[in-house]
Design a protein around this motif. Structure first.
Motif, PDB file in Angstrom:
ATOM      1  N   GLN A 277       0.742  -1.205  -0.077  1.00 51.37           N
ATOM      2  CA  GLN A 277      -0.078   0.133   0.123  1.00 51.37           C
ATOM      3  C   GLN A 277       0.782   1.165  -0.038  1.00 51.37           C
ATOM      4  N   LYS A 278       0.262   2.307  -0.515  1.00 48.27           N
ATOM      5  CA  LYS A 278       1.053   3.572  -0.673  1.00 48.27           C
ATOM      6  C   LYS A 278       1.760   4.027   0.564  1.00 48.27           C
ATOM      7  N   GLN A 279       0.673   3.997   1.625  1.00 54.70           N
ATOM      8  CA  GLN A 279       1.227   4.473   3.107  1.00 54.70           C
ATOM      9  C   GLN A 279       2.446   3.657   3.467  1.00 54.70           C
ATOM     10  N   VAL A 280       2.484   2.304   3.338  1.00 54.25           N
ATOM     11  CA  VAL A 280       3.426   1.436   3.759  1.00 54.25           C
ATOM     12  C   VAL A 280       4.697   1.667   2.971  1.00 54.25           C
ATOM     13  N   VAL A 281       4.591   1.950   1.679  1.00 54.98           N
ATOM     14  CA  VAL A 281       5.666   2.356   0.779  1.00 54.98           C
ATOM     15  C   VAL A 281       6.362   3.497   1.323  1.00 54.98           C
ATOM     16  N   GLU A 282       5.541   4.669   1.857  1.00 56.21           N
ATOM     17  CA  GLU A 282       5.977   6.082   2.282  1.00 56.21           C
ATOM     18  C   GLU A 282       6.807   5.573   3.549  1.00 56.21           C
ATOM     19  N   GLU A 283       6.234   4.938   4.353  1.00 55.52           N
ATOM     20  CA  GLU A 283       6.757   4.582   5.601  1.00 55.52           C
ATOM     21  C   GLU A 283       8.119   3.792   5.636  1.00 55.52           C
ATOM     22  N   VAL A 284       8.202   3.060   4.615  1.00 55.70           N
ATOM     23  CA  VAL A 284       9.572   2.147   4.546  1.00 55.70           C
ATOM     24  C   VAL A 284      10.518   3.478   3.903  1.00 55.70           C
ATOM     25  N   GLU A 285      10.032   3.956   2.749  1.00 56.99           N
ATOM     26  CA  GLU A 285      11.220   4.819   2.288  1.00 56.99           C
ATOM     27  C   GLU A 285      11.681   5.769   3.362  1.00 56.99           C
ATOM     28  N   SER A 286      10.954   6.109   4.356  1.00 56.64           N
ATOM     29  CA  SER A 286      11.378   7.086   5.165  1.00 56.64           C
ATOM     30  C   SER A 286      12.424   6.556   6.136  1.00 56.64           C
ATOM     31  N   ILE A 287      12.962   5.129   6.450  1.00 60.25           N
ATOM     32  CA  ILE A 287      13.783   4.912   6.835  1.00 60.25           C
ATOM     33  C   ILE A 287      15.251   5.275   6.385  1.00 60.25           C
ATOM     34  N   GLU A 288      15.881   5.889   7.100  1.00 58.05           N
ATOM     35  CA  GLU A 288      17.185   6.537   6.569  1.00 58.05           C
ATOM     36  C   GLU A 288      18.413   5.771   7.187  1.00 58.05           C
ATOM     37  N   THR A 289      18.083   4.844   8.304  1.00 66.21           N
ATOM     38  CA  THR A 289      19.365   4.273   8.987  1.00 66.21           C
ATOM     39  C   THR A 289      19.520   2.831   8.367  1.00 66.21           C
ATOM     40  N   PRO A 290      20.512   2.615   7.669  1.00 64.64           N
ATOM     41  CA  PRO A 290      21.024   1.107   7.240  1.00 64.64           C
ATOM     42  C   PRO A 290      20.687   0.085   8.238  1.00 64.64           C
ATOM     43  N   MET A 291      20.226  -1.058   8.117  1.00 67.50           N
ATOM     44  CA  MET A 291      19.999  -2.106   9.138  1.00 67.50           C
ATOM     45  C   MET A 291      20.161  -3.476   8.200  1.00 67.50           C
ATOM     46  N   HIS A 292      20.348  -4.448   8.876  1.00 67.01           N
ATOM     47  CA  HIS A 292      20.300  -5.907   8.567  1.00 67.01           C
ATOM     48  C   HIS A 292      19.268  -6.734   8.942  1.00 67.01           C
ATOM     49  N   VAL A 293      18.189  -6.989   8.151  1.00 61.06           N
ATOM     50  CA  VAL A 293      17.074  -7.899   8.509  1.00 61.06           C
ATOM     51  C   VAL A 293      17.259  -9.476   8.183  1.00 61.06           C
ATOM     52  N   LYS A 294      17.132 -10.285   8.987  1.00 60.27           N
ATOM     53  CA  LYS A 294      17.504 -11.862   8.744  1.00 60.27           C
ATOM     54  C   LYS A 294      15.866 -12.389   9.166  1.00 60.27           C
ATOM     55  N   VAL A 295      15.413 -13.047   8.054  1.00 57.46           N
ATOM     56  CA  VAL A 295      14.289 -13.826   8.492  1.00 57.46           C
ATOM     57  C   VAL A 295      14.478 -15.341   8.174  1.00 57.46           C
ATOM     58  N   PHE A 296      14.388 -15.804   9.400  1.00 57.21           N
ATOM     59  CA  PHE A 296      14.759 -17.238   9.578  1.00 57.21           C
ATOM     60  C   PHE A 296      13.219 -17.994   9.227  1.00 57.21           C
ATOM     61  N   VAL A 297      13.556 -19.063   8.306  1.00 54.82           N
ATOM     62  CA  VAL A 297      12.375 -19.548   7.735  1.00 54.82           C
ATOM     63  C   VAL A 297      12.593 -21.202   7.558  1.00 54.82           C
ATOM     64  N   THR A 298      11.687 -21.979   7.340  1.00 59.49           N
ATOM     65  CA  THR A 298      11.722 -23.292   6.966  1.00 59.49           C
ATOM     66  C   THR A 298      10.631 -23.703   5.775  1.00 59.49           C
ATOM     67  N   PRO A 299      10.759 -24.707   5.090  1.00 57.53           N
ATOM     68  CA  PRO A 299       9.954 -24.929   3.907  1.00 57.53           C
ATOM     69  C   PRO A 299       8.387 -25.168   4.021  1.00 57.53           C
ATOM     70  N   GLU A 300       8.157 -25.640   5.482  1.00 61.50           N
ATOM     71  CA  GLU A 300       6.981 -26.323   5.614  1.00 61.50           C
ATOM     72  C   GLU A 300       6.223 -25.262   6.378  1.00 61.50           C
ATOM     73  N   CYS A 301       6.810 -24.034   6.843  1.00 65.48           N
ATOM     74  CA  CYS A 301       6.120 -23.031   7.633  1.00 65.48           C
ATOM     75  C   CYS A 301       5.104 -22.321   6.581  1.00 65.48           C
ATOM     76  N   PRO A 302       3.976 -22.285   7.147  1.00 64.04           N
ATOM     77  CA  PRO A 302       2.880 -21.460   6.455  1.00 64.04           C
ATOM     78  C   PRO A 302       2.793 -20.102   6.489  1.00 64.04           C
ATOM     79  N   TYR A 303       3.373 -19.538   7.568  1.00 63.54           N
ATOM     80  CA  TYR A 303       3.470 -18.068   7.527  1.00 63.54           C
ATOM     81  C   TYR A 303       4.703 -17.351   7.225  1.00 63.54           C
ATOM     82  N   CYS A 304       5.889 -18.196   7.152  1.00 65.35           N
ATOM     83  CA  CYS A 304       7.005 -17.804   6.483  1.00 65.35           C
ATOM     84  C   CYS A 304       6.953 -16.926   5.214  1.00 65.35           C
TER      85      CYS A 304
END
Length: 233
Positions: free
Chosen positions: A121-148
């Motif tokens: 959504q446009k609002q979400v894009v704008e909020e994400v674009e406003s983040i100026e500080t670099p960061m490292h996002v790690k998402v741990f997943v498994t193949p069977e996980c329905p929410y991953c």
């Protein structure tokens, strides 16, 4: 005839890929280009290379993969192999492991977002674009996980929108060391760390999300992480 997919899957993949507005060039990093898996440290590297070759053929050149070994890819600093590094400007959206099971869908859809634009959504894009500080996002997943895949799909789009955010999906069964460091009991598990700690496996997190929360709440987690990071600068 595909060695990996049935005819219906091939047809759907071809429909998705051939409709892309531009051709894409991903990078696949494996232990050995000529003899994948030969190091004994990458059990899924042969399958990853086969997957890349199949998708290149199915897409009729719309999605290609530059296959590199670790030495040739040292400028990209992959933290695991196999490493699928998507065709973003700063190569900041990645998948470590073999994208199988539930993880195959976001692996495919990320190419649509890179080529044709994200579906946030446009609002979400704008909020994400406003983040100026670099960061490292790690998402741990498994193949069977329905929410991953929901979380990975969202975070992939976050990385496409904002190149300050390095997004890595990590298959926890294939790469358990860091998951164990974070005491991951449930997936999806999100750990946000300082970009300066990129080379530190299990670096102390700024924020964690142990389990599933809706994507719209993840935006607030990212913004909270940025506020904490700014205080340390």
């Amino acid at each position: 005839m595909s060695a990996l997919f049935d005819e219906d899957t091939v047809s759907e993949l071809r429909r998705i890929f051939t409709s892309l507005r531009r051709s894409l060039q991903d990078v696949l990093v494996i232990d050995s280009v000529l003899n994948p898996g030969s190091s004994g440290k990458c059990g899924t590297c042969p399958e990853a290379k086969q997957l890349a070759e199949e998708l290149s053929t199915i897409s009729r050149g719309k999605v290609n993969f530059e296959v590199l070994d670790l030495l040739s890819a040292r400028h990209l600093k992959p933290r695991y192999v196999p490493a699928f590094i998507y065709d973003t400007v700063k190569k900041n959206v990645r998948y470590y492991g073999l994208p199988s099971g539930q993880e195959f869908a976001p692996f495919i859809y990320v190419h649509e977002y890179i080529s044709d634009g994200v579906k946030l959504q446009k609002q979400v894009v704008e909020e994400v674009e406003s983040i100026e500080t670099p960061m490292h996002v790690k998402v741990f997943v498994t193949p069977e996980c329905p929410y991953c895949p929901i979380v990975v799909d969202f975070m992939n789009q976050v990385g496409i929108v904002n190149s300050n955010i390095l997004v890595e999906a990590i298959e926890a069964f294939e790469h358990p060391y860091e998951a164990d460091k974070y005491h991951v009991l449930y997936v999806p598990y999100v750990a946000i760390t300082r970009i300066e700690d990129y080379d530190v496996y299990g670096a102390s997190p700024i924020e964690v999300v142990p389990g599933y929360i809706p994507p719209e709440e993840l935006v607030e987690v990212l913004k909270k992480a940025e506020r904490k990071l700014k205080k340390t600068m």
